[in-house]
Design an enzyme around this catalytic site. Structure first.
Site, PDB file in Angstrom:
ATOM      1  N   ASN A 235       0.773  -1.256  -0.037  1.00  0.00           N
ATOM      2  CA  ASN A 235       0.044   0.195  -0.030  1.00  0.00           C
ATOM      3  C   ASN A 235       0.897   1.201   0.110  1.00  0.00           C
ATOM      4  OD1 ASN A 235      -2.034   2.022   0.444  1.00  0.00           O
ATOM      5  ND2 ASN A 235      -2.968   0.701   2.133  1.00  0.00           N
TER       6      ASN A 235
ATOM      7  N   LYS B 175       3.153   1.546   3.254  1.00  0.00           N
ATOM      8  CA  LYS B 175       2.569   1.747   4.568  1.00  0.00           C
ATOM      9  C   LYS B 175       3.356   0.683   5.419  1.00  0.00           C
ATOM     10  CE  LYS B 175      -2.466   1.762   6.149  1.00  0.00           C
ATOM     11  NZ  LYS B 175      -3.666   1.511   5.731  1.00  0.00           N
TER      12      LYS B 175
ATOM     13  N   ASN C 252      -8.373   6.133   4.254  1.00  0.00           N
ATOM     14  CA  ASN C 252      -9.773   5.290   3.781  1.00  0.00           C
ATOM     15  C   ASN C 252     -10.307   4.866   5.169  1.00  0.00           C
ATOM     16  OD1 ASN C 252     -10.228   4.498   0.411  1.00  0.00           O
ATOM     17  ND2 ASN C 252      -8.300   5.030   1.085  1.00  0.00           N
TER      18      ASN C 252
HETATM   19  N1  CDT Z   1      -7.188   2.321   5.565  1.00  0.00           N
HETATM   20  C1  CDT Z   1      -6.773   2.149   6.850  1.00  0.00           C
HETATM   21  O1  CDT Z   1      -5.770   2.408   7.444  1.00  0.00           O
HETATM   22  N2  CDT Z   1      -8.103   2.565   7.507  1.00  0.00           N
HETATM   23  C2  CDT Z   1      -7.929   2.137   9.035  1.00  0.00           C
HETATM   24  C3  CDT Z   1      -9.132   1.612   9.602  1.00  0.00           C
HETATM   25  C4  CDT Z   1      -9.089   1.275  10.987  1.00  0.00           C
HETATM   26  S1  CDT Z   1     -10.456   0.230  11.562  1.00  0.00           S
HETATM   27  C5  CDT Z   1     -10.034  -1.326  10.930  1.00  0.00           C
HETATM   28  C6  CDT Z   1      -7.490   3.538   9.808  1.00  0.00           C
HETATM   29  O2  CDT Z   1      -7.070   3.534  10.849  1.00  0.00           O
HETATM   30  O3  CDT Z   1      -8.371   4.874   9.454  1.00  0.00           O
END
Ligand code: CDT
Length: 307
Positions: free
Chosen positions: A105, A122, A192
């Protein structure tokens, strides 16, 4: 040194929406940004596709079509060309499949000359790797991506020291301090974030948005840096992700904020000279940090209760 910085929030991308359609939306926002004098523009995490880790497939290679094997590629080249024409730097996230077959990512930072000057993969992947039947929503980032191998780095771009983080990274102080220790002046974060939580009924969208903003404002203040956090948001294939894109100053104040859940540009002037105050006073790391007491941060991963 002053720079006009923009955040290009992107509304939901549906499963069957092609890369070209998305890039056209990105270019429309870039055009608006140019009209507003934006010199550096930040797009979200995984900008080119729907947030597919909400879906489970047994054979993960069936999802390789969500990944890019080169960058720029035919779909994104027009975006690179437009930015170069405008003399605008930019950053966006996408799913990267390397020649060795590794999945990340990823975010890239592109100079106004159109060169990719930094790549970040990431670090903190949330969620789980296997289908979990007790969840109302799956979050399978650990299935589809490897933890990034780049670490947190900075690059001097357009005169400012810039560093990238992606979504869940913004919740971890380690992300911010690692960038802060390199003198970062602008942290870019695409995200996201689903509005629904599987495991806690009490945690509604308001609390989720608050935790997002708290994390970005605290990280910016504690490292005396600007931060731009930009959402992909709204409804995607029947699933809601919150908006809340913000630009934050080195005092931790929000200086620009998205109002809707669709494609939207936010803009603020960043005066990077303002980073110097915090970096030379309360967060003068050289003067005040006590690394002899921080060993656990890198030696220990999980919590250990020993009393
Ligand atoms: N994309 C991403 O990393 N989203 C996470 C969702 C957390 S809930 C499983 C975030 O930290 O916003």
């Amino acid at each position: 040194m002053k720079m006009i910085v923009g955040g290009a929030q992107i509304g939901g991308i549906q499963k069957d929406e092609g890369r070209q359609a998305v890039v056209a939306r990105m270019m429309a926002l870039m055009e608006q940004a140019h009209e507003k004098g934006v010199e550096f523009l930040v797009y979200p995490e995984m900008t080119l596709t729907t947030f597919f880790p909400r879906f489970y497939v047994e054979d993960r290679s069936e999802f390789d079509h969500w990944f890019e094997t080169e960058m720029p590629n035919a779909a994104t080249q027009p975006l690179f060309d437009m930015a170069k024409r405008f003399g605008m730097g930019f950053t966006f996230g996408y799913c990267e499949l390397t020649p060795e077959g590794l999945h990340y990512n990823t975010s890239i930072l592109v100079s106004p000359e159109g060169e990719i000057v930094s790549k970040y993969r990431k670090t903190h992947l949330p969620g789980h790797a296997e289908y979990e039947a007790d969840r109302t929503h799956q979050h399978l980032e650990k299935r589809y991506f490897l933890p990034g191998d780049t670490g947190f780095n900075v690059v001097r771009n357009q005169g400012a020291i810039m560093g990238m983080a992606i979504c869940n990274d913004r919740r971890w102080p380690e992300t911010w301090r690692t960038l802060g220790l390199q003198g970062v002046e602008l942290v870019t974060i695409g995200y996201n974030t689903p509005s629904q939580n599987n495991l806690s009924k009490e945690e509604g969208i308001e609390r989720r948005v608050y935790h997002h903003e708290l994390s970005v404002c605290a990280g910016a203040y504690q490292n005396s840096t600007y931060a731009v956090a930009v959402a992909k948001c709204g409804m995607e294939d029947g699933n809601h992700m919150f908006a809340g894109s913000i630009i934050v100053d080195p005092d931790g104040f929000v200086i620009a904020r998205a109002t809707g859940e669709g494609d939207e540009l936010i803009v603020a002037e960043c005066d990077f000279d303002k980073c110097a105050f915090g970096k030379s006073t309360v967060f003068n790391f050289a003067a005040h940090r006590r690394v002899e007491h921080y060993g656990r941060i890198t030696e220990q991963t999980g919590m250990k209760i020993e009393v």
